[in-house]
Design a protein around this motif. Structure first.
Motif, PDB file in Angstrom:
ATOM      1  N   ARG A 444      24.020  42.998 -17.819  1.00  0.00           N
ATOM      2  CA  ARG A 444      24.429  43.774 -19.008  1.00  0.00           C
ATOM      3  C   ARG A 444      23.946  43.514 -20.453  1.00  0.00           C
ATOM      4  O   ARG A 444      23.902  44.242 -21.295  1.00  0.00           O
ATOM      5  CB  ARG A 444      25.992  44.165 -18.918  1.00  0.00           C
ATOM      6  CG  ARG A 444      26.672  44.544 -17.486  1.00  0.00           C
ATOM      7  CD  ARG A 444      25.670  45.762 -16.705  1.00  0.00           C
ATOM      8  NE  ARG A 444      25.926  46.883 -17.584  1.00  0.00           N
ATOM      9  CZ  ARG A 444      25.410  48.196 -17.512  1.00  0.00           C
ATOM     10  NH1 ARG A 444      24.450  48.325 -16.494  1.00  0.00           N
ATOM     11  NH2 ARG A 444      25.778  49.140 -18.105  1.00  0.00           N
ATOM     12  N   GLN A 460      28.029  42.239 -15.109  1.00  0.00           N
ATOM     13  CA  GLN A 460      29.485  43.150 -15.048  1.00  0.00           C
ATOM     14  C   GLN A 460      29.362  43.994 -13.734  1.00  0.00           C
ATOM     15  O   GLN A 460      28.197  44.351 -13.010  1.00  0.00           O
ATOM     16  CB  GLN A 460      29.297  44.273 -16.175  1.00  0.00           C
ATOM     17  CG  GLN A 460      30.460  45.040 -16.292  1.00  0.00           C
ATOM     18  CD  GLN A 460      30.293  45.643 -17.640  1.00  0.00           C
ATOM     19  OE1 GLN A 460      29.366  46.068 -17.863  1.00  0.00           O
ATOM     20  NE2 GLN A 460      31.434  45.727 -18.433  1.00  0.00           N
ATOM     21  N   GLY A 474      33.309  40.491 -12.995  1.00  0.00           N
ATOM     22  CA  GLY A 474      32.065  40.048 -13.859  1.00  0.00           C
ATOM     23  C   GLY A 474      31.833  38.555 -13.819  1.00  0.00           C
ATOM     24  O   GLY A 474      32.667  37.751 -13.036  1.00  0.00           O
ATOM     25  N   ASN A 496      36.192  42.691 -15.210  1.00  0.00           N
ATOM     26  CA  ASN A 496      34.960  43.138 -16.353  1.00  0.00           C
ATOM     27  C   ASN A 496      34.201  43.991 -15.389  1.00  0.00           C
ATOM     28  O   ASN A 496      33.279  43.467 -14.735  1.00  0.00           O
ATOM     29  CB  ASN A 496      34.603  41.988 -16.819  1.00  0.00           C
ATOM     30  CG  ASN A 496      33.729  42.341 -18.142  1.00  0.00           C
ATOM     31  OD1 ASN A 496      33.194  43.245 -18.054  1.00  0.00           O
ATOM     32  ND2 ASN A 496      33.806  41.614 -19.129  1.00  0.00           N
ATOM     33  N   HIS A 497      34.313  45.545 -15.541  1.00  0.00           N
ATOM     34  CA  HIS A 497      33.279  46.200 -14.602  1.00  0.00           C
ATOM     35  C   HIS A 497      32.730  47.231 -15.651  1.00  0.00           C
ATOM     36  O   HIS A 497      33.306  47.347 -16.820  1.00  0.00           O
ATOM     37  CB  HIS A 497      34.320  46.905 -13.602  1.00  0.00           C
ATOM     38  CG  HIS A 497      35.203  47.710 -13.799  1.00  0.00           C
ATOM     39  ND1 HIS A 497      35.129  49.067 -14.280  1.00  0.00           N
ATOM     40  CD2 HIS A 497      36.735  47.450 -13.851  1.00  0.00           C
ATOM     41  CE1 HIS A 497      36.055  49.526 -14.626  1.00  0.00           C
ATOM     42  NE2 HIS A 497      37.257  48.341 -14.382  1.00  0.00           N
ATOM     43  N   SER A 498      31.716  48.008 -15.214  1.00  0.00           N
ATOM     44  CA  SER A 498      30.973  48.872 -15.817  1.00  0.00           C
ATOM     45  C   SER A 498      31.607  50.519 -16.210  1.00  0.00           C
ATOM     46  O   SER A 498      30.625  51.203 -16.494  1.00  0.00           O
ATOM     47  CB  SER A 498      29.603  48.778 -15.450  1.00  0.00           C
ATOM     48  OG  SER A 498      29.242  49.493 -14.130  1.00  0.00           O
ATOM     49  N   ALA A 503      29.428  45.482 -21.040  1.00  0.00           N
ATOM     50  CA  ALA A 503      29.730  44.351 -21.694  1.00  0.00           C
ATOM     51  C   ALA A 503      28.908  43.950 -22.773  1.00  0.00           C
ATOM     52  O   ALA A 503      27.721  44.106 -22.564  1.00  0.00           O
ATOM     53  CB  ALA A 503      30.306  43.141 -20.676  1.00  0.00           C
ATOM     54  N   SER A 518      35.185  43.252 -22.527  1.00  0.00           N
ATOM     55  CA  SER A 518      35.545  44.160 -21.618  1.00  0.00           C
ATOM     56  C   SER A 518      35.912  45.550 -21.892  1.00  0.00           C
ATOM     57  O   SER A 518      37.145  45.717 -22.162  1.00  0.00           O
ATOM     58  CB  SER A 518      36.397  43.325 -20.628  1.00  0.00           C
ATOM     59  OG  SER A 518      36.726  43.930 -19.522  1.00  0.00           O
TER      60      SER A 518
END
Length: 764
Positions: A444, A460, A474, A496-498, A503, A518
């Protein structure tokens, strides 16, 4: 630090005067030892064999252990006392410490009988005895030869501690009672060199640890740590979870604790009127303080800490998809889809424009007048020359498949790093693909630290838990920006995801601190670099005489600063115990013969890991004689050489009183020629202690080494008399046979006294 007597395992008796005893065989032993030439004691140099004791009393001996030829050298390995119920392998292996299997090993586990690098020893009558393995001899003995090299079969003794070991064979792989280890070192990699062996992680392992979460900037989208003001600028959107506050705008935080110093929420819209605006992408810093940034849909703004609102312009055309500093301080580069323009910040006027085959995202390398434009949909990377503002090349982006990641340039090398799906493609400054880095999550963002030569990549998670590849967490990975080797332990970024945005990263110069956004959690995580202990100064093998003060020194660096404790092994490095109170860089104590063969190491610890220095061996030899200030050994094991003296040839005192060990200061005044007595008194004015291997002395006022019966029995050099002289003294040679002299001493019933120790006993 100095050791405390009696505080460590294996402590010899404390120093005190010894009780007197009859001479008898002790006097005979004294005369026999007198026949050994001075300096004949063997020291533990590199070529001498070393022996270790196992957990069941086994003894293992290796013929050579240091300075080995890295290309290959044969060593002889012998053992005794091994049980006759378990087979063993003899090999060179990575030494993983106490109660941990030595592995990997050079040559692996020999189950073919053809290996030159390991040997298989089995109980007599074992089905493998013969071509595959040899049987133990009587008493569990063996005598084999193996060839050792510094590197091979997954083992590199330049990187890890290696030992010649015995270990249970494959039929009892979990049996640690057969583990006996003798550390070895190859030429150029002697024991005690800096570095040390990491116990849980390799020495000098770099990692990052979350030390704070900043939640005062809404939904963070982009970051910039200002190079001059050192303030942390955050481009943010509104966080839905905080409906009572609209957090859109540019936030200025104190990077130490995340406290808000300023919040610029207003920027001019399409009509020029101020309105609440998200700060979507940060272009770069302004001189002194502040940043240039993009706000939706087509705004280009500028602001610094303390401003009530941003200044800005609204561009014509389509939505801005990327922004970067221009070729002059007054301009910025703007992507509006496939259209690239350089505009004047104050007016929004385009000074030049270029329409590319496709794309939406780019990175500028002003040092090399290059701009790299990513077209993820078409899987292409375009190069634009900033001087001519012309397209100069197009390159494939393998595996892009329309999944946009990031495009960043390394200012140090000119390489362009492009994140596509779960990979990072690295192109050199000519557009040649030189490396593909693969992660488990979506690539990312990337940031570069030119001070340390490191590249930081945030991966991420996709956030779709129906996909087996997703776990909501992540990752932060650190690479060398030139060799692409992993330069730090991967750090998991939980949550921590998209799903709510990509990110982003900011790195403090030097790489000591990293900030990661995040968006889904509405936070910025501050990460601090940590380094496991790395030994910078290590102890070396030490040889000392009994009673000599010795010191071992070890130092290490790490973050946080590591603590140290010293450890001692009395059984050939099979088991270790902490030395009580030994928590300084120096371990000082008095060496004693009871400690001969003891092994020592320093263990450094911090939050990242534990590192130990290579174990070193203390060799303690008996002290030699040689005068009032030397020659304790004579006084220790010898005794009174005097009885009742006769009349001196030159009027000396009666009898050579050497009751305190034959010191010249108390035994036999020979300053005026020496006491003659009846060949039993007398010590020289500078003679040493009398006794087994005692100090110097003369017989009947003479001088010489090892004069019979007088002052010192086998001492150093006696003092020359001022007058007179005995019949045995002229050359210092022993003219009386050992047997006769011994019989004379025994018959005379002379008392032997042990001299009181002058030094403090060792603590180990």
């Amino acid at each position: 630090m100095t050791s405390t007597p009696g505080s460590a395992p294996g402590t010899p008796p404390s120093g005190r005067g010894r009780l007197r005893r009859r001479a008898g065989t002790a006097a005979v032993a004294a005369l026999l030892l007198a026949a050994i030439p001075a300096g004949a004691a063997v020291s533990a140099d590199a070529g001498t064999p070393k022996t270790a004791t196992g957990p069941q009393g086994q003894t293992l001996t290796v013929s050579a252990t240091t300075g080995l030829d890295p290309a290959g050298q044969k060593v002889r390995v012998t053992g005794e006392g091994y049980g006759l119920t378990t087979g063993i392998y003899v090999a060179l292996c990575k030494d993983n410490g106490d109660n941990r299997v030595p592995s990997p090993c050079l040559g692996g586990a020999d189950m073919s009988g053809g290996s030159k690098t390991s040997q298989w020893i089995v109980p007599p009558g074992d089905p493998y005895e013969g071509d595959l393995a040899q049987a133990f001899g009587p008493g569990g003995t063996f005598d084999v030869e193996i060839e050792v090299t510094a590197k091979g079969d997954g083992l590199d003794c330049a990187e890890v501690s290696c030992s010649v070991v015995t270990r249970a064979d494959h039929r009892a792989a979990g049996d640690r009672t057969q583990d006996v280890r003798i550390p070895v070192a190859f030429a150029g990699q002697e024991p005690g060199e800096p570095g040390g062996e990491g116990v849980d992680v390799p020495a000098g392992t770099v990692s990052y640890q979350a030390v704070a979460d900043f939640t005062s900037a809404g939904k963070p989208l982009d970051l910039l740590l200002h190079p001059e003001s050192k303030k942390l600028y955050v481009g943010a959107d509104n966080l839905p979870d905080t409906a009572d506050v609209d957090e859109r705008g540019l936030h200025v935080l104190n990077p130490e604790d995340g406290t808000s110093e300023s919040w610029i929420s207003q920027a001019p819209g399409s009509t020029g009127e101020l309105r609440a605006s998200t700060a979507a992408r940060i272009s770069g810093p302004l001189p002194g303080d502040g940043v240039v940034y993009n706000y939706p849909l087509r705004g280009v703004g500028a602001a610094k800490a303390g401003d009530e609102a941003a200044s800005g312009v609204w561009l014509a055309g389509s939505t801005i998809t990327d922004i970067a500093p221009g070729t002059t301080p007054e301009t910025v580069l703007v992507a509006q889809g496939a259209k690239l323009s350089e505009i004047v910040r104050a007016t929004g006027e385009a000074t030049r424009s270029l329409t590319l085959p496709g794309g939406a995202q780019f990175a500028a390398d002003h040092e090399r007048d290059a701009l790299w434009y990513s077209d993820f949909a078409a899987g292409k990377l375009h190069r634009v020359d900033l001087a001519s503002f012309a397209l100069t090349g197009s390159f494939d982006l393998p595996g892009a498949q329309g999944m946009a990641g990031f495009t960043e340039t390394d200012p140090a090398t000119g390489a362009v790093w492009v994140g596509v799906n779960r990979s990072v493609l690295v192109f050199d400054a000519t557009g040649t693909l030189v490396k593909t880095l693969v992660g488990k999550d979506l690539a990312r963002d990337a940031a570069f630290d030119t001070d340390s030569g490191r590249a930081f990549v945030v991966w991420q998670d996709g956030g779709d838990l129906s996909d087996p590849a997703n776990d909501n967490n992540g990752t932060l990975t650190v690479y060398g920006s030139e060799d692409f080797a992993v330069a730090a332990k991967d750090l998991s970024l939980p949550g921590n995801h998209s799903q709510s945005g990509a990110a982003s990263l900011a790195v403090e110069p030097g790489g000591g601190t990293v900030f990661v956004t995040s968006p889904a959690e509405g936070k910025i995580t501050k990460l601090a670099r940590q380094v496991s202990p790395l030994v910078t100064r290590a102890p070396a093998d030490l040889t000392a005489q009994d009673g000599e003060e010795v010191a071992l020194t070890a130092e290490a660096e790490g973050t946080p600063e590591p603590t140290v404790r010293w450890q001692v092994s009395t059984d050939g490095a099979q088991t270790w115990k902490d030395v009580e109170g030994a928590t300084g860089s120096e371990l000082a104590f008095t060496a004693r013969t009871a400690q001969d063969g003891y092994r020592y190491r320093a263990e450094f610890r911090n939050a990242v890991g534990t590192t130990r220095t290579t174990a070193v061996t203390l060799t303690v030899t008996a002290a030699t004689g040689g005068g009032e200030s030397g020659g304790d050994t004579g006084g220790e094991t010898g005794g009174d050489a005097g009885g009742t003296g006769g009349t001196s040839n030159s009027g000396g005192s009666t009898g050579g009183d050497s009751a305190s060990g034959g010191d010249a200061s108390t035994g036999g005044d020979s300053a005026t020629g020496g006491d003659s007595g009846t060949q039993s008194g007398g010590g020289s004015a500078s003679g040493g202690s009398s006794g087994t291997a005692g100090g110097s002395g003369s017989t009947v006022g003479g001088s010489g080494s090892g004069a019979a019966v007088g002052g010192g029995l086998a001492g150093g050099t006696g003092a020359t008399p001022t007058s007179g002289g005995g019949s045995l003294a002229a050359t210092g040679a022993t003219v009386m046979s050992v047997t006769l002299a011994a019989a004379g001493l025994v018959g005379a019933g002379l008392l032997v006294h042990r001299r009181a120790k002058r030094r403090t006993d060792g603590a180990f």
